[in-house]
Design a protein around this motif. Structure first.
Motif, short mmCIF file in Angstrom:
data_model
loop_
_atom_site.label_atom_id
_atom_site.label_comp_id
_atom_site.label_asym_id
_atom_site.label_seq_id
_atom_site.Cartn_x
_atom_site.Cartn_y
_atom_site.Cartn_z
N PHE A 185 0.92 -1.06 0.02
CA PHE A 185 0.12 0.15 0.09
C PHE A 185 0.98 1.13 0.07
O PHE A 185 0.47 2.34 0.49
N ARG A 186 2.08 1.04 -0.51
CA ARG A 186 2.78 2.31 -0.75
C ARG A 186 2.23 3.37 -1.62
O ARG A 186 1.69 2.74 -2.53
N ARG A 187 2.49 4.60 -1.53
CA ARG A 187 2.00 5.48 -2.49
C ARG A 187 2.17 5.27 -3.87
O ARG A 187 1.46 5.63 -4.84
N ASP A 188 3.42 4.72 -4.34
CA ASP A 188 3.66 4.47 -5.65
C ASP A 188 3.24 3.29 -6.26
O ASP A 188 3.88 2.59 -7.35
N THR A 189 2.70 2.03 -5.44
CA THR A 189 2.31 0.94 -5.96
C THR A 189 1.18 1.23 -6.85
O THR A 189 0.34 1.81 -6.98
N ALA A 234 -6.50 5.14 -5.07
CA ALA A 234 -6.70 6.51 -5.09
C ALA A 234 -7.62 6.97 -6.14
O ALA A 234 -8.18 7.85 -5.96
N THR A 235 -7.37 6.70 -7.41
CA THR A 235 -7.92 7.25 -8.58
C THR A 235 -9.35 6.91 -8.66
O THR A 235 -10.22 7.65 -8.89
N ALA A 236 -9.59 5.61 -8.17
CA ALA A 236 -10.95 5.18 -8.22
C ALA A 236 -11.73 6.00 -6.98
O ALA A 236 -12.89 6.41 -7.38
N ALA A 237 -11.12 5.99 -5.86
CA ALA A 237 -11.70 6.78 -4.76
C ALA A 237 -12.02 8.16 -5.24
O ALA A 237 -13.37 8.73 -4.93
N ILE A 240 1.51 10.03 -11.17
CA ILE A 240 1.65 8.58 -11.18
C ILE A 240 2.85 8.48 -12.03
O ILE A 240 3.31 8.94 -12.69
N ARG A 241 3.83 7.15 -11.39
CA ARG A 241 4.99 7.06 -11.69
C ARG A 241 5.17 6.54 -13.00
O ARG A 241 6.14 6.63 -13.69
N THR A 242 4.25 5.69 -13.44
CA THR A 242 4.64 4.89 -14.75
C THR A 242 3.48 5.15 -15.59
O THR A 242 2.51 5.49 -15.40
N ARG A 243 3.91 4.96 -17.08
CA ARG A 243 3.24 5.57 -18.12
C ARG A 243 1.83 4.50 -18.24
O ARG A 243 0.72 5.02 -18.13
N PRO A 244 2.04 3.36 -18.36
CA PRO A 244 0.82 2.43 -18.33
C PRO A 244 -0.04 2.61 -17.25
O PRO A 244 -1.40 2.74 -17.37
N LEU A 245 0.50 2.72 -15.96
CA LEU A 245 -0.53 2.96 -14.82
C LEU A 245 -1.13 4.30 -14.84
O LEU A 245 -2.42 4.38 -14.37
N ALA A 246 -0.60 5.29 -15.28
CA ALA A 246 -1.25 6.61 -15.59
C ALA A 246 -2.41 6.27 -16.45
O ALA A 246 -3.42 6.86 -16.18
N ALA A 247 -2.31 5.74 -17.41
CA ALA A 247 -3.30 5.47 -18.59
C ALA A 247 -4.45 4.57 -17.75
O ALA A 247 -5.55 5.04 -18.09
N TRP A 248 -4.14 3.52 -17.03
CA TRP A 248 -5.17 2.91 -16.58
C TRP A 248 -5.85 3.50 -15.41
O TRP A 248 -7.06 3.40 -15.21
N GLY A 249 -4.87 4.37 -14.68
CA GLY A 249 -5.57 5.14 -13.41
C GLY A 249 -6.70 6.06 -14.06
O GLY A 249 -7.81 6.29 -13.49
N GLY A 250 -6.45 7.03 -15.34
CA GLY A 250 -7.24 8.01 -15.84
C GLY A 250 -8.51 7.06 -16.33
O GLY A 250 -9.67 7.52 -16.05
#
Length: 209
Positions: free
Chosen positions: A7-11, A18-21, A61-71
């Motif tokens: 549950f670290r901030r960058d996982t 966080a994005t879903a919430a 968000i630190r990684t590009r794929p995760l940024a897209a998924w988060g959005g």
């Protein structure tokens, strides 16, 4: 100890949670704030007000794929929360299911694109950073065009276009100061991308209205 590190901030778990919430909160707040004041009504009844947050999330968000998924996840959660609140409030009409489905699909596409753009402006390399900046600013500029050309709400349109121009300027300056060699591409491409966004929004809304 191993469990705690998940549950670290960058996982991925932390970022997507966080994005879903935030998406759930944004969707509920949009419904709750409808009709409070004319300014809030316009701000909440706005596709760009929803989706611009995914760019901010992508930048954090630190990684590009995760940024897209988060959005994408943020927009899906936003649509879900908004239409769930609408159903509970008794305003989910006969065409509500189709509307929710259309906006959810649009949100998945747009949210992933804006999440990518936010990440790229902050962490990317080369001219693609300027393109990503234009993608972010286009959502405000494009909605201004829709309000003016599509709905003839020129007072609101001028505000959105002015905010879009300001956002374009700020992004262009930021890109120049952080080493983007052709930061001016952001300013050049924003109107073009904005017109494309206007056409996309027109196509969606003409189908639903």
């Amino acid at each position: 100890m191993a469990t705690a590190t998940v549950f670290r901030r960058d996982t991925p778990v932390a970022a997507l949670t966080a994005t879903a919430a935030f998406g759930l909160l944004l969707g509920w707040a949009t419904y709750a704030l409808h009709g409070t004041t004319p300014l809030v009504e316009r701000a909440t009844n706005s596709a760009s007000t929803w989706i611009i947050w995914t760019a901010a999330a992508g930048a954090l968000i630190r990684t590009r794929p995760l940024a897209a998924w988060g959005g994408a996840l943020m927009m899906l959660a936003t649509c879900g929360a908004y239409y769930a609140a609408s159903a509970l409030g008794g305003t989910f009409g006969a065409g509500g299911l189709e509307t929710a489905a259309v906006w959810s699909v649009a949100g998945l596409v747009g949210g992933s694109l804006l999440g990518w753009a936010g990440w790229t402006v902050r962490r990317g390399r080369g001219d693609v950073r300027a393109v990503a900046g234009a993608v972010i600013a286009m959502v405000v500029m494009g909605e201004g065009l829709w309000l003016g050309l599509g709905l003839h709400y020129w007072g609101d349109a001028v505000v959105f276009l002015a905010v879009g121009a300001l956002l374009t300027t700020l992004l262009t300056v930021y890109l120049a100061r952080t080493g983007a060699s052709r930061s001016w591409l952001c300013a050049v491409l924003t109107p073009v991308c904005g017109f494309g966004y206007y056409l996309a929004e027109q196509g969606i809304l003409n189908r639903l209205l």
